[in-house]
Scaffold this motif. Sequence first.
Motif, PDB file in Angstrom:
ATOM      1  N   SER A  30      31.166  35.829  40.929  1.00 59.85           N
ATOM      2  CA  SER A  30      32.211  34.811  40.826  1.00 59.85           C
ATOM      3  C   SER A  30      33.586  35.442  40.660  1.00 59.85           C
ATOM      4  O   SER A  30      34.561  35.022  41.301  1.00 59.85           O
ATOM      5  CB  SER A  30      31.910  33.883  39.641  1.00 59.85           C
ATOM      6  OG  SER A  30      32.956  32.951  39.456  1.00 59.85           O
ATOM      7  N   HIS A  31      33.675  36.461  39.834  1.00 63.89           N
ATOM      8  CA  HIS A  31      34.956  37.132  39.610  1.00 63.89           C
ATOM      9  C   HIS A  31      35.419  37.894  40.850  1.00 63.89           C
ATOM     10  O   HIS A  31      36.577  37.796  41.253  1.00 63.89           O
ATOM     11  CB  HIS A  31      34.854  38.092  38.426  1.00 63.89           C
ATOM     12  CG  HIS A  31      34.981  37.421  37.098  1.00 63.89           C
ATOM     13  ND1 HIS A  31      36.198  37.088  36.541  1.00 63.89           N
ATOM     14  CD2 HIS A  31      34.038  37.005  36.214  1.00 63.89           C
ATOM     15  CE1 HIS A  31      36.006  36.507  35.375  1.00 63.89           C
ATOM     16  NE2 HIS A  31      34.709  36.448  35.144  1.00 63.89           N
ATOM     17  N   THR A  33      34.810  37.425  43.892  1.00 63.62           N
ATOM     18  CA  THR A  33      35.060  36.603  45.077  1.00 63.62           C
ATOM     19  C   THR A  33      36.187  35.588  44.828  1.00 63.62           C
ATOM     20  O   THR A  33      36.344  34.633  45.582  1.00 63.62           O
ATOM     21  CB  THR A  33      33.792  35.855  45.520  1.00 63.62           C
ATOM     22  OG1 THR A  33      33.268  35.078  44.435  1.00 63.62           O
ATOM     23  CG2 THR A  33      32.723  36.826  46.001  1.00 63.62           C
ATOM     24  N   GLU A  34      36.985  35.814  43.798  1.00 69.74           N
ATOM     25  CA  GLU A  34      38.133  34.942  43.542  1.00 69.74           C
ATOM     26  C   GLU A  34      39.061  34.947  44.751  1.00 69.74           C
ATOM     27  O   GLU A  34      39.215  35.973  45.427  1.00 69.74           O
ATOM     28  CB  GLU A  34      38.875  35.420  42.290  1.00 69.74           C
ATOM     29  CG  GLU A  34      38.095  35.199  41.010  1.00 69.74           C
ATOM     30  CD  GLU A  34      38.688  35.956  39.829  1.00 69.74           C
ATOM     31  OE1 GLU A  34      38.443  35.529  38.688  1.00 69.74           O
ATOM     32  OE2 GLU A  34      39.390  36.971  40.055  1.00 69.74           O
ATOM     33  N   SER A  35      39.677  33.806  45.016  1.00 70.68           N
ATOM     34  CA  SER A  35      40.420  33.609  46.266  1.00 70.68           C
ATOM     35  C   SER A  35      41.606  34.559  46.434  1.00 70.68           C
ATOM     36  O   SER A  35      41.993  34.858  47.568  1.00 70.68           O
ATOM     37  CB  SER A  35      40.915  32.163  46.364  1.00 70.68           C
ATOM     38  OG  SER A  35      41.775  31.851  45.280  1.00 70.68           O
ATOM     39  N   HIS A  36      42.181  35.036  45.351  1.00 69.92           N
ATOM     40  CA  HIS A  36      43.366  35.899  45.473  1.00 69.92           C
ATOM     41  C   HIS A  36      43.010  37.345  45.783  1.00 69.92           C
ATOM     42  O   HIS A  36      43.886  38.137  46.124  1.00 69.92           O
ATOM     43  CB  HIS A  36      44.201  35.856  44.188  1.00 69.92           C
ATOM     44  CG  HIS A  36      43.537  36.485  42.997  1.00 69.92           C
ATOM     45  ND1 HIS A  36      42.605  35.807  42.251  1.00 69.92           N
ATOM     46  CD2 HIS A  36      43.668  37.715  42.433  1.00 69.92           C
ATOM     47  CE1 HIS A  36      42.188  36.595  41.271  1.00 69.92           C
ATOM     48  NE2 HIS A  36      42.809  37.758  41.358  1.00 69.92           N
ATOM     49  N   ARG A  37      41.740  37.686  45.700  1.00 71.58           N
ATOM     50  CA  ARG A  37      41.335  39.078  45.902  1.00 71.58           C
ATOM     51  C   ARG A  37      41.132  39.365  47.393  1.00 71.58           C
ATOM     52  O   ARG A  37      40.268  38.766  48.022  1.00 71.58           O
ATOM     53  CB  ARG A  37      40.040  39.382  45.150  1.00 71.58           C
ATOM     54  CG  ARG A  37      40.143  39.279  43.635  1.00 71.58           C
ATOM     55  CD  ARG A  37      38.800  39.611  43.031  1.00 71.58           C
ATOM     56  NE  ARG A  37      38.755  39.431  41.595  1.00 71.58           N
ATOM     57  CZ  ARG A  37      38.438  40.390  40.724  1.00 71.58           C
ATOM     58  NH1 ARG A  37      38.142  41.605  41.163  1.00 71.58           N
ATOM     59  NH2 ARG A  37      38.402  40.138  39.429  1.00 71.58           N
ATOM     60  N   THR A  38      41.918  40.293  47.898  1.00 75.82           N
ATOM     61  CA  THR A  38      41.724  40.723  49.286  1.00 75.82           C
ATOM     62  C   THR A  38      41.298  42.184  49.364  1.00 75.82           C
ATOM     63  O   THR A  38      40.783  42.627  50.378  1.00 75.82           O
ATOM     64  CB  THR A  38      43.020  40.531  50.102  1.00 75.82           C
ATOM     65  OG1 THR A  38      44.111  41.144  49.404  1.00 75.82           O
ATOM     66  CG2 THR A  38      43.300  39.047  50.314  1.00 75.82           C
ATOM     67  N   ASN A  41      37.584  43.404  45.622  1.00 79.46           N
ATOM     68  CA  ASN A  41      36.511  42.429  45.774  1.00 79.46           C
ATOM     69  C   ASN A  41      35.160  43.141  45.926  1.00 79.46           C
ATOM     70  O   ASN A  41      35.035  44.328  45.602  1.00 79.46           O
ATOM     71  CB  ASN A  41      36.801  41.526  46.979  1.00 79.46           C
ATOM     72  CG  ASN A  41      37.149  42.342  48.221  1.00 79.46           C
ATOM     73  OD1 ASN A  41      36.688  43.474  48.396  1.00 79.46           O
ATOM     74  ND2 ASN A  41      37.959  41.771  49.107  1.00 79.46           N
ATOM     75  N   LYS A 152      48.661  41.639  50.371  1.00 79.69           N
ATOM     76  CA  LYS A 152      48.181  40.260  50.393  1.00 79.69           C
ATOM     77  C   LYS A 152      47.764  39.797  48.995  1.00 79.69           C
ATOM     78  O   LYS A 152      47.968  38.645  48.625  1.00 79.69           O
ATOM     79  CB  LYS A 152      47.008  40.127  51.365  1.00 79.69           C
ATOM     80  CG  LYS A 152      47.417  40.167  52.832  1.00 79.69           C
ATOM     81  CD  LYS A 152      46.217  40.009  53.751  1.00 79.69           C
ATOM     82  CE  LYS A 152      46.640  40.061  55.217  1.00 79.69           C
ATOM     83  NZ  LYS A 152      45.461  39.946  56.124  1.00 79.69           N
ATOM     84  N   GLU A 153      47.173  40.723  48.225  1.00 80.00           N
ATOM     85  CA  GLU A 153      46.813  40.363  46.848  1.00 80.00           C
ATOM     86  C   GLU A 153      48.063  40.025  46.041  1.00 80.00           C
ATOM     87  O   GLU A 153      48.037  39.162  45.163  1.00 80.00           O
ATOM     88  CB  GLU A 153      46.062  41.513  46.168  1.00 80.00           C
ATOM     89  CG  GLU A 153      44.599  41.579  46.541  1.00 80.00           C
ATOM     90  CD  GLU A 153      43.811  42.563  45.698  1.00 80.00           C
ATOM     91  OE1 GLU A 153      42.579  42.421  45.632  1.00 80.00           O
ATOM     92  OE2 GLU A 153      44.417  43.497  45.126  1.00 80.00           O
TER      93      GLU A 153
END
Length: 204
Positions: A30-31, A33-38, A41, A152-153
């Motif tokens: 879950s951590h 795959t957080e949306s802000h991680r490019t 991850n 991007k992050e």
Amino acid sequence: MTLRTRFFDLTSSYTNENQYIDILWNELESHYTESHRTYHNLTHLEELFGYFDIYKKELEKPDLVAFAIFYHDIIYGVWNKKNEEDSAKKALKVLQNLSLSPEDLEEIESHILATKSHTAISKDTKWMIDFDLAILGSPIARYNLYSELIRKEYRKVPTFLYKKGRKKMLKHFIEKPFIYSTSIFRTLYEKQAKMNLQAELNSL
């Protein structure tokens, strides 16, 4: 081997509670795959474990390094100046329920915290740092992709602030006598890493 399988194989040596292992893995996933991680991850973990597998024979306590790899970026926010400290704290909180000794937990914590300072005394911590920094010495095309993913992050950070911070980081590594802590990584990646860092610095 998938990261999930690797995690289960590792953790099952320290607990018979499969349900707890499931909870730990789901939380990790879950951590990471957080949306802000490019960049920071699951792919990052896979890359580190690629090096881990190659150099595992060099490690004195590979299981502890493996736990550190899994948890070293579990907490990651671009505005958080204590990601490593918070990640280490999180690791200790959940791993204390396994059959790891206080000394084991202290060593895992040390590995994680070293990914912030990039300095180490112990042999295994040196390898941990080098696994984490290996991307800096990758071929230029791969390095450029890495730098794009990092930007991007930090997409919510204004360009002038990002460039200021990025330049500081690049100069820090360029000016170090050695980026890598082990002789093997220095031989394989040091020259390329310095070239990559300088090229990015020149582009900012």
